[in-house]
Design a protein around this motif. Structure first.
Motif, PDB file in Angstrom:
ATOM      1  N   UNK A   5       0.849  -1.185   0.000  1.00  0.00           N
ATOM      2  CA  UNK A   5       0.000   0.000   0.000  1.00  0.00           C
ATOM      3  C   UNK A   5       0.884   1.234   0.000  1.00  0.00           C
ATOM      4  N   UNK A   6       0.667   2.102  -0.965  1.00  0.00           N
ATOM      5  CA  UNK A   6       1.475   3.308  -1.102  1.00  0.00           C
ATOM      6  C   UNK A   6       0.539   4.511  -1.107  1.00  0.00           C
ATOM      7  N   UNK A   7       0.957   5.555  -0.386  1.00  0.00           N
ATOM      8  CA  UNK A   7       0.162   6.772  -0.405  1.00  0.00           C
ATOM      9  C   UNK A   7       1.024   8.000  -0.197  1.00  0.00           C
ATOM     10  N   UNK A   8       0.643   9.151  -0.730  1.00  0.00           N
ATOM     11  CA  UNK A   8      -0.586   9.369  -1.478  1.00  0.00           C
ATOM     12  C   UNK A   8      -0.498   8.798  -2.888  1.00  0.00           C
ATOM     13  N   UNK A   9      -1.633   8.669  -3.553  1.00  0.00           N
ATOM     14  CA  UNK A   9      -1.624   8.169  -4.923  1.00  0.00           C
ATOM     15  C   UNK A   9      -1.242   9.274  -5.901  1.00  0.00           C
ATOM     16  N   UNK A  10      -1.545  10.488  -5.541  1.00  0.00           N
ATOM     17  CA  UNK A  10      -1.149  11.622  -6.372  1.00  0.00           C
ATOM     18  C   UNK A  10      -1.127  12.886  -5.522  1.00  0.00           C
ATOM     19  N   UNK A  11      -0.339  13.859  -5.963  1.00  0.00           N
ATOM     20  CA  UNK A  11      -0.316  15.137  -5.269  1.00  0.00           C
ATOM     21  C   UNK A  11       0.209  16.204  -6.219  1.00  0.00           C
ATOM     22  N   UNK A  12      -0.248  17.409  -5.985  1.00  0.00           N
ATOM     23  CA  UNK A  12       0.265  18.579  -6.694  1.00  0.00           C
ATOM     24  C   UNK A  12       0.894  19.477  -5.641  1.00  0.00           C
ATOM     25  N   UNK A  90       6.381   9.767 -11.476  1.00  0.00           N
ATOM     26  CA  UNK A  90       5.710   8.754 -10.670  1.00  0.00           C
ATOM     27  C   UNK A  90       6.781   8.103  -9.804  1.00  0.00           C
ATOM     28  N   UNK A  91       6.498   8.002  -8.512  1.00  0.00           N
ATOM     29  CA  UNK A  91       7.411   7.356  -7.573  1.00  0.00           C
ATOM     30  C   UNK A  91       6.761   6.048  -7.114  1.00  0.00           C
ATOM     31  N   UNK A  92       7.538   4.970  -7.155  1.00  0.00           N
ATOM     32  CA  UNK A  92       7.001   3.648  -6.813  1.00  0.00           C
ATOM     33  C   UNK A  92       7.904   2.947  -5.810  1.00  0.00           C
ATOM     34  N   UNK A  93       7.271   2.282  -4.867  1.00  0.00           N
ATOM     35  CA  UNK A  93       8.028   1.436  -3.950  1.00  0.00           C
ATOM     36  C   UNK A  93       7.805  -0.018  -4.354  1.00  0.00           C
ATOM     37  N   UNK A  94       8.772  -0.846  -4.008  1.00  0.00           N
ATOM     38  CA  UNK A  94       8.728  -2.249  -4.404  1.00  0.00           C
ATOM     39  C   UNK A  94       9.368  -3.111  -3.329  1.00  0.00           C
ATOM     40  N   UNK A 104       6.929  -7.060  -6.219  1.00  0.00           N
ATOM     41  CA  UNK A 104       5.636  -6.403  -6.307  1.00  0.00           C
ATOM     42  C   UNK A 104       5.825  -4.915  -6.068  1.00  0.00           C
ATOM     43  N   UNK A 105       4.871  -4.145  -6.584  1.00  0.00           N
ATOM     44  CA  UNK A 105       4.954  -2.690  -6.503  1.00  0.00           C
ATOM     45  C   UNK A 105       3.726  -2.104  -5.826  1.00  0.00           C
ATOM     46  N   UNK A 106       3.941  -0.989  -5.166  1.00  0.00           N
ATOM     47  CA  UNK A 106       2.823  -0.201  -4.703  1.00  0.00           C
ATOM     48  C   UNK A 106       2.122   0.467  -5.878  1.00  0.00           C
ATOM     49  N   UNK A 107       1.020   1.151  -5.568  1.00  0.00           N
ATOM     50  CA  UNK A 107       0.194   1.728  -6.618  1.00  0.00           C
ATOM     51  C   UNK A 107       0.853   2.916  -7.312  1.00  0.00           C
ATOM     52  N   UNK A 108       1.918   3.437  -6.718  1.00  0.00           N
ATOM     53  CA  UNK A 108       2.605   4.579  -7.299  1.00  0.00           C
ATOM     54  C   UNK A 108       2.054   5.898  -6.783  1.00  0.00           C
TER      55      UNK A 108
END
Lengths: 114, 109
Positions: A5-12, A90-94, A104-108
């Motif tokens: 689980x990765x958060x936030x999914x998006x941000x400005x 896009x930043x992703x954890x794995x 496996x990857x988080x949602x980004x």
């Protein structure tokens, strides 16, 4: 399969500010990885996060810009500091999971810096 | 480091067509995975296939480790197959992944 689980999914975000991205894995893992994907590009490894030790950064990435925490075997954070529009990515954890060590990857996290 | 090359870089198909995506890598690997990145940026695991052949519905993959390549087959393509397909390899157990540049697939109705 693993749940990451990765958060936030998006941000400005405004330039000059910082954003912390969280990554939670549903079971204990030795190593976690943080990747960046710039627009239209492939994934580039930022750093490897091991529990109880300093993260290992890839060439071109420094701790002052991308500090990482790994307080336990299921959680990690990546901070993008003093952001500029060039950090928009896009930043992703794995994490590798299971006996076969499938990754496996988080949602980004889709970050836009304005 | 290891080089991972994917081809073709772009592929445009009509719905119902079949396609083959290729991944070449420059050194021995202990893991190879195929991913589909959806329009929201999420990486979906398709196959974990260091060697051999696997099938999952309309998708199948084959890795020939001795010849350092892998193929992803998509049959009877659908518009929902559109997106970027990445091949990634690992050279050490529990190590990082090395990604190819991806194949951008567009399926038209």
């Amino acid at each position: 399969s693993a749940v990451i689980s990765q958060k936030p999914s998006r941000d400005i975000c405004q330039r000059g500010t910082s954003l912390t991205i969280q990554c939670q894995v549903d079971s204990q893992v030795t190593m976690m990885f943080w990747y960046r994907q710039q627009p239209g590009q492939s994934l580039t490894l930022i750093a490897t996060a091991n529990q109880g030790s300093e993260a290992t950064y890839e060439s071109g990435f420094v701790i002052d810009k991308f500090p990482i925490s790994r307080p336990n075997l299921t959680f990690s954070t990546l901070t993008v500091s003093n952001m500029s529009p060039e950090d928009s990515s896009i930043y992703l954890c794995s994490a590798p999971r299971g006996q076969g060590t499938e990754a496996f990857f988080g949602q980004g996290t889709r970050l836009t810096v304005v | 480091g290891i080089q991972v090359e994917q081809s073709p870089p772009d592929l445009i198909l009509q719905e119902g067509a079949n396609s083959t995506l290729r991944c070449n890598f420059s050194d021995s690997v202990n893991n190879l995975q195929w991913f589909h990145q959806n329009p929201w940026g999420q990486l979906i695991n398709l196959f974990y296939i260091p060697s051999g052949t696997k099938q999952n519905g309309r998708l199948s993959a084959t890795t020939v480790a001795t010849e350092r390549y892998s193929l992803l087959y998509i049959s009877s393509s659908q518009t929902t197959d559109s997106g970027v397909y990445f091949c990634a390899v690992r050279i050490r157990t529990l190590g990082r992944l090395y990604f190819g540049r991806g194949t951008q697939l567009t399926v038209w109705p």
